[in-house]
Write an enzyme that holds these catalytic residues in place. Sequence first.
Site, short mmCIF file in Angstrom:
data_model
loop_
_atom_site.label_atom_id
_atom_site.label_comp_id
_atom_site.label_asym_id
_atom_site.label_seq_id
_atom_site.Cartn_x
_atom_site.Cartn_y
_atom_site.Cartn_z
N LYS A 9 0.82 -1.20 0.00
CA LYS A 9 0.00 0.00 0.00
C LYS A 9 0.87 1.27 0.00
O LYS A 9 2.09 1.19 0.23
CB LYS A 9 -0.93 -0.04 1.22
CG LYS A 9 -1.92 -1.22 1.21
CD LYS A 9 -2.77 -1.23 2.48
CE LYS A 9 -3.77 -2.37 2.48
NZ LYS A 9 -4.62 -2.37 3.72
N TYR A 49 -12.29 -2.73 -2.98
CA TYR A 49 -12.78 -2.70 -1.60
C TYR A 49 -14.32 -2.62 -1.54
O TYR A 49 -14.87 -2.15 -0.55
CB TYR A 49 -12.16 -1.53 -0.84
CG TYR A 49 -10.75 -1.81 -0.36
CD1 TYR A 49 -10.46 -2.95 0.41
CD2 TYR A 49 -9.69 -0.93 -0.63
CE1 TYR A 49 -9.17 -3.20 0.86
CE2 TYR A 49 -8.40 -1.18 -0.17
CZ TYR A 49 -8.16 -2.33 0.59
OH TYR A 49 -6.88 -2.58 1.05
N PHE A 57 -15.03 3.32 7.98
CA PHE A 57 -13.65 3.57 7.54
C PHE A 57 -13.50 3.60 6.02
O PHE A 57 -12.42 3.88 5.50
CB PHE A 57 -12.70 2.53 8.14
CG PHE A 57 -12.98 1.09 7.73
CD1 PHE A 57 -12.51 0.58 6.52
CD2 PHE A 57 -13.70 0.26 8.58
CE1 PHE A 57 -12.77 -0.73 6.15
CE2 PHE A 57 -13.96 -1.07 8.21
CZ PHE A 57 -13.49 -1.56 7.00
N ARG A 85 -1.18 -14.39 4.03
CA ARG A 85 -1.92 -13.71 5.11
C ARG A 85 -1.13 -13.82 6.43
O ARG A 85 -1.10 -12.87 7.23
CB ARG A 85 -3.32 -14.32 5.29
CG ARG A 85 -4.27 -14.08 4.13
CD ARG A 85 -4.97 -12.75 4.13
NE ARG A 85 -5.88 -12.54 5.24
CZ ARG A 85 -6.69 -11.48 5.33
NH1 ARG A 85 -6.69 -10.55 4.37
NH2 ARG A 85 -7.48 -11.32 6.35
N THR A 91 -5.04 -7.77 10.70
CA THR A 91 -5.43 -6.48 10.11
C THR A 91 -4.97 -5.30 10.95
O THR A 91 -4.43 -4.32 10.43
CB THR A 91 -6.96 -6.42 9.94
OG1 THR A 91 -7.38 -7.55 9.17
CG2 THR A 91 -7.39 -5.14 9.25
N ARG A 102 3.02 -6.58 9.25
CA ARG A 102 2.29 -5.56 10.03
C ARG A 102 2.79 -5.50 11.46
O ARG A 102 2.84 -4.42 12.08
CB ARG A 102 0.79 -5.86 9.98
CG ARG A 102 0.15 -5.55 8.62
CD ARG A 102 -1.25 -6.12 8.53
NE ARG A 102 -1.95 -5.74 7.30
CZ ARG A 102 -3.09 -6.30 6.89
NH1 ARG A 102 -3.64 -7.28 7.61
NH2 ARG A 102 -3.67 -5.91 5.77
N ASN A 112 -1.74 -0.04 7.44
CA ASN A 112 -1.22 -1.38 7.74
C ASN A 112 -0.43 -2.02 6.60
O ASN A 112 -0.23 -3.23 6.56
CB ASN A 112 -2.34 -2.29 8.25
CG ASN A 112 -3.42 -2.51 7.20
OD1 ASN A 112 -3.33 -1.99 6.10
ND2 ASN A 112 -4.42 -3.28 7.56
N HIS A 115 -1.81 -5.45 1.52
CA HIS A 115 -3.06 -6.19 1.31
C HIS A 115 -2.73 -7.59 0.84
O HIS A 115 -1.80 -7.79 0.07
CB HIS A 115 -3.91 -5.50 0.23
CG HIS A 115 -5.05 -6.38 -0.24
ND1 HIS A 115 -6.23 -6.47 0.45
CD2 HIS A 115 -5.15 -7.24 -1.29
CE1 HIS A 115 -7.03 -7.34 -0.16
NE2 HIS A 115 -6.40 -7.82 -1.23
N GLU A 126 -9.69 -10.66 -7.38
CA GLU A 126 -8.71 -9.57 -7.27
C GLU A 126 -7.62 -9.70 -8.33
O GLU A 126 -7.16 -8.68 -8.90
CB GLU A 126 -8.11 -9.55 -5.86
CG GLU A 126 -9.14 -9.14 -4.81
CD GLU A 126 -8.63 -9.23 -3.38
OE1 GLU A 126 -9.37 -8.86 -2.46
OE2 GLU A 126 -7.48 -9.69 -3.16
P1 IDP Z 1 -7.43 -7.11 5.67
O1 IDP Z 1 -6.66 -6.08 4.86
O2 IDP Z 1 -6.57 -7.68 6.77
O3 IDP Z 1 -8.07 -8.18 4.83
P2 IDP Z 1 -10.10 -5.99 5.99
O4 IDP Z 1 -10.98 -6.21 7.17
O5 IDP Z 1 -10.47 -6.67 4.72
O6 IDP Z 1 -8.61 -6.34 6.44
O7 IDP Z 1 -10.03 -4.42 5.75
C1 IDP Z 1 -9.46 -3.90 4.58
C2 IDP Z 1 -8.59 -2.73 4.91
O8 IDP Z 1 -9.41 -1.67 5.40
C3 IDP Z 1 -7.57 -2.98 6.03
O9 IDP Z 1 -6.40 -3.61 5.61
C4 IDP Z 1 -7.32 -1.56 6.50
O10 IDP Z 1 -6.43 -0.90 5.61
C5 IDP Z 1 -8.70 -0.93 6.37
N1 IDP Z 1 -9.45 -1.00 7.63
C6 IDP Z 1 -10.14 -2.05 8.13
N2 IDP Z 1 -10.71 -1.74 9.30
C7 IDP Z 1 -10.38 -0.45 9.56
C8 IDP Z 1 -10.68 0.46 10.62
O11 IDP Z 1 -11.36 0.15 11.58
N3 IDP Z 1 -10.14 1.72 10.51
C9 IDP Z 1 -9.38 2.10 9.46
N4 IDP Z 1 -9.08 1.28 8.44
C10 IDP Z 1 -9.57 0.02 8.49
MG MG Z 2 -9.61 -8.09 3.46
#
Ligand code: IDP
Ligand code: MG
Length: 151
Positions: A9, A49, A57, A85, A91, A102, A112, A115, A126
């Site tokens: 990212k 997304y 968010f 993963r 996350t 991370r 973070n 992806h 994807e």
């Molecule tokens: P992942 O990337 O570990 O699969 P997801 O739940 O799919 O996590 O969320 C996608 C992305 O959205 C996360 O990697 C993060 O960048 C962002 N994200 C998820 N939850 C939050 C939050 O509560 N606050 C801010 N950003 C968030």
């Molecule tokens: Mg995800």
Amino acid sequence: MERTLIIVKPDGVQRGLTGEIVRRFEARGLRIIGMKFMIPSRELAARHYAVHEGKPFYPGLIDYITSGPVLVMALEGPGAIEAARNTIGKTNPVEAAAGSIRGDFGITIGRNLVHGSDGPETAAKELALWFEPHELVNWQRDTDRWILEDN
Ligand code: IDP
Ligand code: MG
């Protein structure tokens, strides 16, 4: 063999961590079959997304992922989705294990770094979203017999 879509990212790119992040996947034994450097359009980000649309968010997430260049990768290997993963970590970087990307480089969920696809269906979707079929390279890695039991 499984394929997964990985994105370094904009924070990972801006912080000069692309090499370090790619290194970790390579060291794990995942094979790079596609790679590109680009600034994602808002349309591409929204499609990527889409499952998060409507969440609090979401607007910040789209701003974040389109805020600068990203490094997009297609990786291949046995159990590649789960392996990647685990290499990425949870996350929320606060909860991510030390030793994960991370867990080693992040401290807040909205920055973070990486992806990774979360399942076979998402991975297929994807990969098709970010890569044209001809951009994925079929190749034999000379070290495969030392990395994969069945190669
Ligand atoms: P992942 O990337 O570990 O699969 P997801 O739940 O799919 O996590 O969320 C996608 C992305 O959205 C996360 O990697 C993060 O960048 C962002 N994200 C998820 N939850 C939050 C939050 O509560 N606050 C801010 N950003 C968030
Ligand atoms: Mg995800």
